[in-house]
Design an enzyme around this catalytic site. Structure first.
Site, mmCIF file in Angstrom:
data_model
loop_
_atom_site.group_PDB
_atom_site.id
_atom_site.type_symbol
_atom_site.label_atom_id
_atom_site.label_comp_id
_atom_site.label_asym_id
_atom_site.label_seq_id
_atom_site.Cartn_x
_atom_site.Cartn_y
_atom_site.Cartn_z
ATOM 1 N N ASP A 9 0.863 -1.163 0.000
ATOM 2 C CA ASP A 9 0.000 0.000 0.000
ATOM 3 C C ASP A 9 0.914 1.232 0.000
ATOM 4 O O ASP A 9 2.079 1.137 0.380
ATOM 5 C CB ASP A 9 -0.885 -0.043 1.254
ATOM 6 C CG ASP A 9 -1.655 1.233 1.437
ATOM 7 O OD1 ASP A 9 -2.297 1.667 0.464
ATOM 8 O OD2 ASP A 9 -1.614 1.799 2.542
ATOM 9 N N ASP A 11 -0.022 5.201 0.804
ATOM 10 C CA ASP A 11 -0.208 6.190 1.874
ATOM 11 C C ASP A 11 -0.373 5.513 3.238
ATOM 12 O O ASP A 11 -1.225 4.646 3.412
ATOM 13 C CB ASP A 11 -1.425 7.074 1.575
ATOM 14 C CG ASP A 11 -1.277 7.804 0.234
ATOM 15 O OD1 ASP A 11 -0.139 7.978 -0.226
ATOM 16 O OD2 ASP A 11 -2.310 8.187 -0.338
HETATM 17 MG MG LIG Z 1 -2.937 3.288 3.323
#
Ligand SMILES: [Mg+2]
Ligand SMILES: [Zn+2]
Length: 201
Positions: A9, A11
């Site tokens: 992932d 952010d």
């Molecule tokens: Mg995230």
């Protein structure tokens, strides 16, 4: 399908969670991220970023900013001797904004469209792969393709773990302090596996 990947992932996992990275100056790598991805590179894992960027559909920033930010991300990682093997993003949202960004797409996590794309492009075995993220949705996403899932406590991770884990349909295989901790765990798992003696003939 010969390669194994760690799906990352973006952010809250690679860079600081700031809500929406709506300007390049708001993109900052989290501590130990360069080290973590370098370790994956050194051990032959494909490092593949998969990220929802609905800020485009919401009208918060142009799609071109995503490309600028990813160039910055790759530059910062390069300085640490690390590289990514693929970066995939979803700019859509099912019910906000205007088409074509407003659509019920197949690429917004926890849907698996982007993983499927990466699997084809990089010749991956998803079921032998791992996924690392800071949201319950990232866990659900990983399990849909048979990958193991690790929750990191950076970004939204701590809050997600503390307040929402009882509601999750699926549990993470491991909870790590951060990306580096998650990668260390993966490498430990795999070294244990290779120490198991082959079954007798
Ligand atoms: Mg995230
Ligand atoms: Zn999408």
């Amino acid at each position: 399908m010969v390669n194994r990947a760690v799906f990352l992932d973006r952010d809250g996992t690679i860079n600081e969670e700031v809500g929406y990275v709506n300007h390049i100056e708001r993109f900052h790598l989290l501590p130990r991220v360069g080290q973590a991805i370098r370790l994956l590179n050194q051990h032959g894992w494909k490092a593949v970023v998969i990220t929802n960027q609905s800020g485009v559909a919401r009208g918060y920033f142009p799609e071109s900013l995503i490309h600028e930010i990813h160039k910055k991300m790759e530059g910062l990682l390069k300085k640490e001797g690390a590289h990514l093997d693929g970066i995939y993003y979803c700019p859509h949202h099912p019910d906000v904004g205007v088409p074509p960004y407003r659509q019920k797409c197949r690429c917004r996590k926890p849907a698996t469209g982007l993983i499927e794309e990466a699997v084809k492009k990089l010749d991956l075995d998803a079921s032998a792969s791992y996924s690392i993220g800071d949201r319950g949705m990232d866990i659900e996403f990983a399990h849909q393709v048979g990958a193991k899932a690790i929750l990191v406590l950076t970004g939204y991770g701590k809050g997600e773990w503390e307040y929402f884990r009882d509601r999750w349909k699926v549990k993470p295989d491991y909870v790590a302090e951060d990306l580096f901790g998650a990668v260390q765990w993966i490498l430990r798992q795999e070294s244990h596996k290779s120490k198991i003696p082959p079954p007798p003939l």
